[in-house]
Design a protein around this motif. Structure first.
Motif, PDB file in Angstrom:
ATOM      1  N   VAL A 121      -2.416   0.987  17.490  1.00  0.00           N
ATOM      2  CA  VAL A 121      -3.335   1.193  16.332  1.00  0.00           C
ATOM      3  C   VAL A 121      -2.723   2.623  15.876  1.00  0.00           C
ATOM      4  O   VAL A 121      -3.075   3.070  14.748  1.00  0.00           O
ATOM      5  N   LEU A 122      -2.725   3.504  16.668  1.00  0.00           N
ATOM      6  CA  LEU A 122      -2.551   4.809  16.530  1.00  0.00           C
ATOM      7  C   LEU A 122      -1.004   4.855  15.783  1.00  0.00           C
ATOM      8  O   LEU A 122      -1.002   5.815  14.728  1.00  0.00           O
ATOM      9  N   ALA A 123      -0.365   4.144  16.052  1.00  0.00           N
ATOM     10  CA  ALA A 123       0.981   4.231  15.554  1.00  0.00           C
ATOM     11  C   ALA A 123       0.938   3.801  14.167  1.00  0.00           C
ATOM     12  O   ALA A 123       1.650   4.248  13.259  1.00  0.00           O
ATOM     13  N   GLY A 124       0.197   3.059  13.938  1.00  0.00           N
ATOM     14  CA  GLY A 124       0.014   2.341  12.420  1.00  0.00           C
ATOM     15  C   GLY A 124      -0.531   3.434  11.496  1.00  0.00           C
ATOM     16  O   GLY A 124      -0.470   3.905  10.557  1.00  0.00           O
ATOM     17  N   VAL A 125      -1.664   4.336  12.309  1.00  0.00           N
ATOM     18  CA  VAL A 125      -2.345   5.486  11.488  1.00  0.00           C
ATOM     19  C   VAL A 125      -1.107   6.393  11.338  1.00  0.00           C
ATOM     20  O   VAL A 125      -1.120   7.035  10.006  1.00  0.00           O
ATOM     21  N   ALA A 126      -0.266   6.833  12.118  1.00  0.00           N
ATOM     22  CA  ALA A 126       0.680   7.722  12.089  1.00  0.00           C
ATOM     23  C   ALA A 126       1.895   7.302  11.035  1.00  0.00           C
ATOM     24  O   ALA A 126       2.350   8.142  10.178  1.00  0.00           O
ATOM     25  N   LEU A 127       1.943   6.019  10.957  1.00  0.00           N
ATOM     26  CA  LEU A 127       3.010   5.400   9.800  1.00  0.00           C
ATOM     27  C   LEU A 127       2.745   5.734   8.447  1.00  0.00           C
ATOM     28  O   LEU A 127       3.567   6.290   7.664  1.00  0.00           O
ATOM     29  N   VAL A 128       1.296   5.686   8.317  1.00  0.00           N
ATOM     30  CA  VAL A 128       0.947   6.065   6.886  1.00  0.00           C
ATOM     31  C   VAL A 128       0.805   7.558   6.640  1.00  0.00           C
ATOM     32  O   VAL A 128       1.349   7.927   5.771  1.00  0.00           O
ATOM     33  N   LEU A 129       0.314   8.169   7.713  1.00  0.00           N
ATOM     34  CA  LEU A 129       0.244   9.773   7.292  1.00  0.00           C
ATOM     35  C   LEU A 129       1.437  10.547   7.155  1.00  0.00           C
ATOM     36  O   LEU A 129       1.692  11.459   6.579  1.00  0.00           O
ATOM     37  N   ARG A 156       6.007  10.654   0.783  1.00  0.00           N
ATOM     38  CA  ARG A 156       7.529  10.436   0.421  1.00  0.00           C
ATOM     39  C   ARG A 156       7.470   9.129  -0.786  1.00  0.00           C
ATOM     40  O   ARG A 156       6.490   8.221  -0.658  1.00  0.00           O
ATOM     41  N   ALA A 157       8.436   9.167  -1.360  1.00  0.00           N
ATOM     42  CA  ALA A 157       8.941   7.872  -2.284  1.00  0.00           C
ATOM     43  C   ALA A 157       9.041   6.748  -1.262  1.00  0.00           C
ATOM     44  O   ALA A 157       9.516   6.847  -0.266  1.00  0.00           O
ATOM     45  N   ALA A 158       8.586   5.621  -1.930  1.00  0.00           N
ATOM     46  CA  ALA A 158       8.464   4.139  -1.054  1.00  0.00           C
ATOM     47  C   ALA A 158       9.968   4.005  -0.393  1.00  0.00           C
ATOM     48  O   ALA A 158       9.935   3.587   0.709  1.00  0.00           O
ATOM     49  N   ALA A 159      11.071   4.145  -1.241  1.00  0.00           N
ATOM     50  CA  ALA A 159      12.369   3.975  -0.487  1.00  0.00           C
ATOM     51  C   ALA A 159      12.662   4.736   0.477  1.00  0.00           C
ATOM     52  O   ALA A 159      13.245   4.445   1.851  1.00  0.00           O
ATOM     53  N   LEU A 213       4.337  -0.769   4.115  1.00  0.00           N
ATOM     54  CA  LEU A 213       4.050   0.900   4.090  1.00  0.00           C
ATOM     55  C   LEU A 213       3.202   0.960   2.721  1.00  0.00           C
ATOM     56  O   LEU A 213       2.410   2.188   3.132  1.00  0.00           O
ATOM     57  N   ARG A 214       3.067   0.620   1.933  1.00  0.00           N
ATOM     58  CA  ARG A 214       2.480   0.965   0.631  1.00  0.00           C
ATOM     59  C   ARG A 214       1.577  -0.180   0.279  1.00  0.00           C
ATOM     60  O   ARG A 214       0.786  -0.312  -0.881  1.00  0.00           O
ATOM     61  N   ALA A 215       1.320  -1.042   0.949  1.00  0.00           N
ATOM     62  CA  ALA A 215       0.057  -2.221   0.838  1.00  0.00           C
ATOM     63  C   ALA A 215      -1.127  -1.413   0.962  1.00  0.00           C
ATOM     64  O   ALA A 215      -1.370  -0.637   1.541  1.00  0.00           O
ATOM     65  N   SER A 216      -2.120  -2.376   0.170  1.00  0.00           N
ATOM     66  CA  SER A 216      -3.714  -1.792   0.045  1.00  0.00           C
ATOM     67  C   SER A 216      -4.080  -2.261   1.103  1.00  0.00           C
ATOM     68  O   SER A 216      -3.851  -2.951   1.922  1.00  0.00           O
ATOM     69  N   VAL A 217      -5.371  -1.799   1.445  1.00  0.00           N
ATOM     70  CA  VAL A 217      -6.201  -1.932   2.671  1.00  0.00           C
ATOM     71  C   VAL A 217      -6.607  -3.351   2.543  1.00  0.00           C
ATOM     72  O   VAL A 217      -6.353  -4.114   3.959  1.00  0.00           O
ATOM     73  N   PRO A 218      -6.955  -4.122   1.612  1.00  0.00           N
ATOM     74  CA  PRO A 218      -7.451  -5.577   1.743  1.00  0.00           C
ATOM     75  C   PRO A 218      -5.946  -6.210   2.429  1.00  0.00           C
ATOM     76  O   PRO A 218      -6.190  -7.283   3.043  1.00  0.00           O
ATOM     77  N   VAL A 219      -4.818  -5.992   1.795  1.00  0.00           N
ATOM     78  CA  VAL A 219      -3.609  -6.775   2.354  1.00  0.00           C
ATOM     79  C   VAL A 219      -3.448  -6.169   3.901  1.00  0.00           C
ATOM     80  O   VAL A 219      -3.043  -7.265   4.411  1.00  0.00           O
TER      81      VAL A 219
END
Length: 408
Positions: free
Chosen positions: A62-70, A75-78, A123-129
């Motif tokens: 779960v914390l890895a997911g937090v770190a991925l976004v933070l 940065r640009a998506a690509a 990586l750029r998905a919305s919270v509902p997704v």
């Protein structure tokens, strides 16, 4: 991979604190035996397993997911996707290498590396997704796995090694579905963390909601599992003794109490009702997601307490200390007594992490896996000015320059 922020930006100490606590719990499950008295027909589960088994590893995910976004939101998506992919490659290589250490530990890093790759489109998905993917991974994937696992190559409890790359199909099945940390189901953990990262983690109200909501989710999941197995009668339909791939046949209660090894027996779908650690059932995934959120919420609330600083320092370089822990556990340098071994490892780790943090540098393993992403970042940013300068010599330069401003 545990960077929770861009280099030079402020880290969220509570995230590091939660990660440090998770590492301390994971080490406990590696050092202490599952049972306190294996000579008994009904041995008691050790306190370390009762508290940390399954929960520590889930908290890491779960914390890895937090770190991925933070770590990628600026940065640009690509570029963000390239950075995560290259970091995943580094983490995977370390994991494959650590598997050669005779530590008795099911090394998780290769599974983590695949998790990061699976998360690239999100990586750029919305919270509902992200929440939708998490729910599907938590509920649908275990059911599908239960139905198809008998048709997949038999798995074992060994950690993936470089040798296994010679059989990519077998390795992929193990990493995604039949292994100790099946990535398709564990993607739910990662997506929950990614969704949480969109909240204001410096807000006390958010921390309180994470703590209270996490405890509620964990309680509901365990309560529902108890209801199905007890009053509804599900436990009577489980095989006893139970046959677990890679382990063999043991009394059902041993697996229920101490945990499974990534998957459940396939003789009956009633196994999906258990919430035992590392069973990867909907109730196990939901319960450990809840405890991970509660841990994060509590860590965010108490992160300013001075006594927590060494643990947060440890949490800022968990990849380094996890790797060292695996290597040390494969040697004869540790005391044979579990408590002495555990206390020694934790005290040394806390002291070393605190001293290292004073240098202002990343942990050695964290720095190693960031080499390729940083090189790619520098390459991308040194090429762009040159391209822009070259285009400026064309008659249509000004219009193209404005267009370039919208590009990553």
């Amino acid at each position: 991979m545990d960077d929770s922020s861009q280099p030079g930006s402020r880290r969220i100490t509570g995230v590091d604190l939660a990660r440090g606590v998770a590492l301390i719990g994971m080490v406990a499950t590696h050092v202490y035996p599952a049972f306190t008295d294996t000579g008994s027909d009904d041995p008691a589960v050790s306190p370390a397993f009762t508290l940390a088994a399954g929960r520590s590893a889930a908290a890491f995910a779960v914390l890895a997911g937090v770190a991925l976004v933070l770590s990628t939101r600026r940065r640009a998506a690509a570029e963000a996707r390239l950075s995560v992919f290259l970091r995943a490659l580094g983490v995977g290589v370390i994991g494959l290498a650590l598997a050669y250490a005779d530590s008795g530990i099911a090394v998780i890093l290769v599974y983590y590396a695949l998790l990061f790759v699976l998360a690239l489109p999100l990586l750029r998905a919305s919270v509902p997704v992200l929440v939708t993917v998490a729910v599907l991974a938590t509920t649908a994937v275990p059911a599908v796995s239960q139905a198809v696992r008998d048709d997949l190559p038999a798995s074992d409890l060994s950690s993936p090694r470089f040798d296994d790359l010679a059989e990519p199909g077998h390795l992929l099945a193990k990493l995604t579905v039949s292994g100790v940390y099946p990535a398709l189901a564990w993607l739910g953990y990662l997506c929950v963390g990614m969704a949480v990262a969109h909240a204001d983690l410096r807000s006390r109200a958010v921390a309180v909601r994470l703590f209270a909501g996490g405890l509620l989710l964990a309680a509901v999941a365990s309560g529902t599992s108890w209801l199905l197995l007890g009053p509804v009668g599900g436990s009577g339909r489980l095989g006893d003794p139970a046959v677990v791939s890679g382990v063999g046949s043991l009394p059902q209660g041993w697996f229920i109490d101490s945990g499974l090894y990534g998957t459940t027996p396939t003789d009956t779908a009633w196994w999906l009702a258990v919430d035992t650690p590392h069973s990867t059932t909907p109730f196990d995934l939901a319960h450990t997601t809840g405890t991970a959120l509660a841990l994060l919420g509590l860590a965010l609330l108490i992160a300013r307490v001075p006594l927590t600083r060494p643990i947060a320092a440890l949490g800022a370089m968990t990849l380094t200390f996890y790797a060292l822990h695996v290597v040390v556990m494969s040697t004869d340098v540790l005391p044979t007594d579990p408590t002495r071994s555990y206390v020694l490892q934790i005290l040394v780790a806390l002291a070393a992490a605190t001293l290292w943090k004073a240098t202002g540098r990343r942990g050695p393993a964290e720095a190693a896996v960031s080499v390729l992403p940083r090189a790619a970042h520098l390459l991308l940013h040194t090429q762009r000015p040159a391209v822009a300068a070259g285009r400026g010599t064309w008659p249509t330069g000004p219009r193209r320059t404005r267009q370039e401003g919208h590009h990553p």
